[in-house]
Design a protein around this motif. Sequence first.
Motif, mmCIF file in Angstrom:
data_model
loop_
_atom_site.group_PDB
_atom_site.id
_atom_site.type_symbol
_atom_site.label_atom_id
_atom_site.label_comp_id
_atom_site.label_asym_id
_atom_site.label_seq_id
_atom_site.Cartn_x
_atom_site.Cartn_y
_atom_site.Cartn_z
ATOM 1 N N SER A 188 39.246 48.582 44.302
ATOM 2 C CA SER A 188 40.013 48.594 43.138
ATOM 3 C C SER A 188 40.172 47.088 42.343
ATOM 4 O O SER A 188 40.152 46.274 43.150
ATOM 5 C CB SER A 188 41.252 49.175 43.307
ATOM 6 N N LEU A 189 40.248 47.182 41.094
ATOM 7 C CA LEU A 189 40.745 45.969 40.363
ATOM 8 C C LEU A 189 41.589 46.265 39.353
ATOM 9 O O LEU A 189 41.661 47.626 38.920
ATOM 10 C CB LEU A 189 39.627 45.384 39.682
ATOM 11 N N ARG A 190 42.526 45.527 38.835
ATOM 12 C CA ARG A 190 43.672 45.787 37.767
ATOM 13 C C ARG A 190 43.311 44.736 36.623
ATOM 14 O O ARG A 190 43.610 43.495 36.833
ATOM 15 C CB ARG A 190 44.844 45.716 38.124
ATOM 16 N N LEU A 191 42.842 45.082 35.737
ATOM 17 C CA LEU A 191 42.444 44.287 34.598
ATOM 18 C C LEU A 191 43.926 44.116 33.607
ATOM 19 O O LEU A 191 44.567 45.041 33.345
ATOM 20 C CB LEU A 191 41.543 44.367 33.610
ATOM 21 N N SER A 192 44.226 43.071 33.165
ATOM 22 C CA SER A 192 45.415 42.872 32.047
ATOM 23 C C SER A 192 44.823 42.115 30.884
ATOM 24 O O SER A 192 43.946 41.219 30.843
ATOM 25 C CB SER A 192 46.477 41.743 32.853
ATOM 26 N N GLY A 235 42.026 48.831 23.105
ATOM 27 C CA GLY A 235 41.287 49.528 23.687
ATOM 28 C C GLY A 235 40.424 48.610 24.897
ATOM 29 O O GLY A 235 40.684 47.610 24.681
ATOM 30 N N TRP A 236 39.906 49.324 25.880
ATOM 31 C CA TRP A 236 39.073 48.335 26.694
ATOM 32 C C TRP A 236 37.414 48.711 26.443
ATOM 33 O O TRP A 236 37.287 50.213 26.410
ATOM 34 C CB TRP A 236 39.599 48.546 28.100
ATOM 35 N N PHE A 237 36.684 47.839 26.468
ATOM 36 C CA PHE A 237 35.263 48.147 26.417
ATOM 37 C C PHE A 237 34.528 47.409 27.344
ATOM 38 O O PHE A 237 35.348 46.352 27.979
ATOM 39 C CB PHE A 237 34.868 47.707 24.830
ATOM 40 N N ARG A 238 33.467 47.634 27.750
ATOM 41 C CA ARG A 238 32.690 46.993 28.736
ATOM 42 C C ARG A 238 31.157 46.706 28.346
ATOM 43 O O ARG A 238 30.560 47.868 27.242
ATOM 44 C CB ARG A 238 32.635 47.601 30.081
ATOM 45 N N GLY A 259 39.609 60.164 35.656
ATOM 46 C CA GLY A 259 39.902 60.299 36.848
ATOM 47 C C GLY A 259 39.925 58.924 37.912
ATOM 48 O O GLY A 259 40.275 59.062 38.974
ATOM 49 N N ARG A 260 39.284 58.032 37.455
ATOM 50 C CA ARG A 260 39.138 56.781 38.085
ATOM 51 C C ARG A 260 39.878 55.523 37.508
ATOM 52 O O ARG A 260 40.524 54.628 38.393
ATOM 53 C CB ARG A 260 37.560 56.454 38.299
ATOM 54 N N PHE A 261 39.974 55.340 36.409
ATOM 55 C CA PHE A 261 40.611 54.303 35.572
ATOM 56 C C PHE A 261 41.804 54.778 34.875
ATOM 57 O O PHE A 261 41.873 56.023 34.268
ATOM 58 C CB PHE A 261 39.754 53.815 34.572
ATOM 59 N N THR A 262 42.707 54.170 34.738
ATOM 60 C CA THR A 262 43.971 54.340 34.050
ATOM 61 C C THR A 262 44.395 53.383 33.141
ATOM 62 O O THR A 262 44.411 52.253 33.544
ATOM 63 C CB THR A 262 45.146 54.752 34.984
ATOM 64 N N ILE A 263 44.726 53.547 31.969
ATOM 65 C CA ILE A 263 45.277 52.579 30.818
ATOM 66 C C ILE A 263 46.482 52.733 30.736
ATOM 67 O O ILE A 263 46.865 53.777 30.635
ATOM 68 C CB ILE A 263 44.195 52.543 29.602
ATOM 69 N N SER A 264 47.050 51.525 30.646
ATOM 70 C CA SER A 264 48.731 51.623 30.320
ATOM 71 C C SER A 264 49.315 50.472 29.724
ATOM 72 O O SER A 264 48.321 49.429 29.453
ATOM 73 C CB SER A 264 49.234 51.657 31.961
ATOM 74 N N ARG A 265 50.346 50.350 29.075
ATOM 75 C CA ARG A 265 50.779 49.221 28.303
ATOM 76 C C ARG A 265 52.286 48.876 28.775
ATOM 77 O O ARG A 265 53.072 50.012 29.225
ATOM 78 C CB ARG A 265 50.832 49.343 27.061
ATOM 79 N N VAL A 289 48.587 45.025 28.016
ATOM 80 C CA VAL A 289 47.837 46.375 28.412
ATOM 81 C C VAL A 289 47.153 46.058 29.704
ATOM 82 O O VAL A 289 46.567 45.205 29.830
ATOM 83 C CB VAL A 289 46.816 46.648 27.223
ATOM 84 N N TYR A 290 46.981 47.121 30.659
ATOM 85 C CA TYR A 290 46.488 47.383 31.781
ATOM 86 C C TYR A 290 45.332 48.211 32.047
ATOM 87 O O TYR A 290 45.261 49.158 31.288
ATOM 88 C CB TYR A 290 47.458 47.371 32.791
ATOM 89 N N LEU A 291 44.347 47.790 32.836
ATOM 90 C CA LEU A 291 43.275 48.879 33.262
ATOM 91 C C LEU A 291 42.997 48.847 34.597
ATOM 92 O O LEU A 291 42.757 47.859 35.359
ATOM 93 C CB LEU A 291 42.006 48.463 32.282
ATOM 94 N N GLN A 292 43.860 49.841 35.137
ATOM 95 C CA GLN A 292 43.579 50.050 36.702
ATOM 96 C C GLN A 292 42.235 50.906 36.988
ATOM 97 O O GLN A 292 42.036 51.859 36.505
ATOM 98 C CB GLN A 292 44.902 50.706 37.163
#
Length: 119
Positions: A17-21, A35-38, A66-72, A79-82
């Motif tokens: 797992s990783l959490r992006l901020s 938004g998050w893009f890659r 089901g694997r990633f969760t975006i929150s703020r 904004v986070y991306l778990q």
Amino acid sequence: QVQLVESGGGLVQAGGSLRLSCAASGRTFNNYHMGWFRQAPGKEREFVARISWSSGITTYADSVKGRFTISRDVAKNTVYLQMNSLQAEDTAVYSCAAKLIFISSYDYWGQGTQVTVSS
């Protein structure tokens, strides 16, 4: 001047797992979607997830549901991306972006953060 600064990328083993901020500044974002893009090497940039700043309503790409969760965190303007159950296919540069809710294109982008998943 809107600024978006990502952090939290790195190297992780498959299944980890990783959490992006994404720290946002320069204005209030009540009328924005974040938004998050890659973008993986040799591939086009793809949408990952989106959140309405005001309502918290989220949208996900099928590949990450089901694997990633975006929150703020409104108080921290962040904004986070778990990201859980990471797979080698998730390896990419992940970028945060912002757009007004009534337009289709994202106007503001961060510099990106590298996520590498080893198999």
